[in-house]
Write an enzyme that holds these catalytic residues in place. Sequence first.
Site, PDB file in Angstrom:
ATOM      1  CB  THR A   1      -0.951   0.012   1.212  1.00 40.80           C
ATOM      2  OG1 THR A   1      -0.202  -0.191   2.407  1.00 40.80           O
ATOM      3  CG2 THR A   1      -1.981  -1.087   1.085  1.00 40.80           C
TER       4      THR A   1
ATOM      5  CE  LYS B   1      -0.819  -3.667   4.328  1.00 39.07           C
ATOM      6  NZ  LYS B   1      -1.088  -2.249   4.554  1.00 39.07           N
TER       7      LYS B   1
ATOM      8  CB  THR C   1      -2.283  -1.735   8.548  1.00 32.40           C
ATOM      9  OG1 THR C   1      -3.379  -1.069   9.056  1.00 32.40           O
ATOM     10  CG2 THR C   1      -2.506  -1.944   7.052  1.00 32.40           C
TER      11      THR C   1
ATOM     12  CD  GLU D   1       1.565   5.257   6.567  1.00 30.89           C
ATOM     13  OE1 GLU D   1       1.157   5.927   7.519  1.00 30.89           O
ATOM     14  OE2 GLU D   1       0.825   4.664   5.764  1.00 30.89           O
TER      15      GLU D   1
ATOM     16  CG  ASN E   1      -0.798   8.530   8.401  1.00 26.77           C
ATOM     17  OD1 ASN E   1      -1.398   7.623   7.843  1.00 26.77           O
ATOM     18  ND2 ASN E   1       0.449   8.416   8.826  1.00 26.77           N
TER      19      ASN E   1
ATOM     20  CB  SER F   1      -4.444   6.336   3.796  1.00 28.70           C
ATOM     21  OG  SER F   1      -3.965   6.846   5.013  1.00 28.70           O
TER      22      SER F   1
END
Lengths: 384, 384
Positions: free
Chosen positions: B146, B169, B180, B260, B379, B384
């Site tokens: 992603t 992932k 996630t 991230e 974010n 997302s």
Amino acid sequence: MSVTAAQGFTASGVAAGIKENGNPDLALVVNTGPRLAAAAVFTSNRVKAAPVLWSEQVVKGGQVSAVVLNSGGANACTGPLGFQDAHATAEKVADALGHSAGEVVVASTGLIGVRLPMDAVLSGVDKAAGALSAHGGEKAAIAIKTTDTVHKTAVATSPAGWTVGGMAKGAGMLAPGLATMLVVLTTDADVDAPGLDTALRAATRTTFDRIDSDGCMSTNDMVLLMASGASGVTPDAAEFAEAVRTVCADLARQLIGDAEGASKDIRIEVVGAATEDDAVEVGRSIARNNLFKCAVHGEDPNWGRVLSAIGTTSAAFEPDQLNVAINDVWVCKNGSVGEDRELVDMRYREVRVTADLAAGGESAVIWTNDLTADYVHENSAYSS
Amino acid sequence: MSVTAAQGFTASGVAAGIKENGNPDLALVVNTGPRLAAAAVFTSNRVKAAPVLWSEQVVKGGQVSAVVLNSGGANACTGPLGFQDAHATAEKVADALGHSAGEVVVASTGLIGVRLPMDAVLSGVDKAAGALSAHGGEKAAIAIKTTDTVHKTAVATSPAGWTVGGMAKGAGMLAPGLATMLVVLTTDADVDAPGLDTALRAATRTTFDRIDSDGCMSTNDMVLLMASGASGVTPDAAEFAEAVRTVCADLARQLIGDAEGASKDIRIEVVGAATEDDAVEVGRSIARNNLFKCAVHGEDPNWGRVLSAIGTTSAAFEPDQLNVAINDVWVCKNGSVGEDRELVDMRYREVRVTADLAAGGESAVIWTNDLTADYVHENSAYSS
């Protein structure tokens, strides 16, 4: 008018040289009586700053004649020498005012793990004692600022002839169990220490304890309430409790409004909870979800992140009965897609999230802020 | 080699048109036997995505012939229709492969609260089934990305003739109880479903369960382990468990390394704990402290924020016995100032924090990242 709105108090704020930039950094608030009653709540962090350890003992006696507060250094994690520094500060105030050190509360805020420059603190106490005034409340409120952009004060007055006033500092590290905030409340109502304690604990439980700017809990927090009795009026207990709560709520809202780097103030109301504890747990979980806080910053009504946060709690609910509104648009109904998220207008600073657990009749409100690049910058660019 | 490193598996990754940008977004991994044993762990979030609800039932049978994974949509908070979509996807895979839908695991990742474009998903399944290959592991790993900047694979091979391989992932929303991330592990060792379950739970407990990038827990996480038995070798249980743990640890480290917006990977080791649970609680509390994470971003060895985080836990310790090292410099000793913080070199990506509770002999390691303006941007700038 801050802490000098009520009769029987003097205050001052001076630049003692603790802060390197020369800004005001030491405040003194003195109860001139006739009563010297006090109550306080302290941080629930188990790592407590030296002034907290000192002041907890002072307040146990129920009698406080003065509080000295400094910004520019937290005197936390400073070991036995740091405790001696807090003690010496109280002794210095006692000397200057002719009181007992055992009646002097000490509060500090600033960087953890650094000793205070005691020469500056002790000479600052003399300077502050010399500047005490029945109109000194504003100056005191200014002297306790750290990263605050504005000083915070609030006042409530009763038709019965008494007043509750207060000042607060704090702009980051706000969290339940209190967090980097120092609050001093004063009243000229004639209330004894147990009465103050009851009113103060009831007030903080639904105000300061329900703001959670960044989930971090400080080592130094303190909310002190002092009563001079100078109005000569013994207040109705319920009316007094409500006045204290009003002032606390006002100051708490100001703290959220000035949180470090924030661009949004977020009011999270959890309704339909089986218990108030459930509502608070869910509210805090949402308030501490970095992804949700980023989404609000981006004005994105991302209700999936709200549900994801609710799902981590132990509150009573069924996932397929959850409802979420953002600014009154019910974007999530029955755990799934609700009204069109395009209808949500998030341009304004205040954002309202309502989470309905559909599990009962209890509710709670938690306030937080968005998470911004400015917050990261303020807390990474220099030690604080 | 990813999920096709072990014998008895084929895989593929295709662009099904679920993602608007045309990137690969659908992966298929098929167990060609002879054994079809499987075990899995799922998110502990109570708000579970439809594919999680579906796959929990599938895995209970202990027999899995294929897993289909899509990026570009989480199929979470999509109600009964979303569950029908997950079911229909499994049926489509079963049709294409000639298996039973009750043996097909479904996994999704992407935005919460949006239905999947089922036309694209179903035609994508056909496309993926046609592209299956014993060398398709890399393509499968690429199709589940992603916001990942790189795809993640790992392999461990035993001298006894069997292999464990995997793909993962995940780049945000990593948290304990999984978060996630989608992970598929395969092995050609001959192990039954209970044996896989034991090895997998032991492995995730000290790997995926101890990475906590941003404290947020997802609705969609899944770690699936499938065994084909194609090597014909029944492994030593301890050696097999260690191989699974090694692959999980490798993938977990890759997830943290690609989180991230992160600029630092932070290894928090809590030592001297009375119990392992205490060590984990303290490690998580530090890992979730935004102020500490900002300080690390600013390369500021702000140990006061570490102590402040420790103080919020219920672990056994005395505040005046805490010791903290940052990159091996003991900047805090006995709860107070230790070695010169100027000695701490934080220029490199990996930062090591050691917190010594001085209360026992247990320890634990938690991995997290710093908090950066880039994280906020990723974010907040889009949903997302």
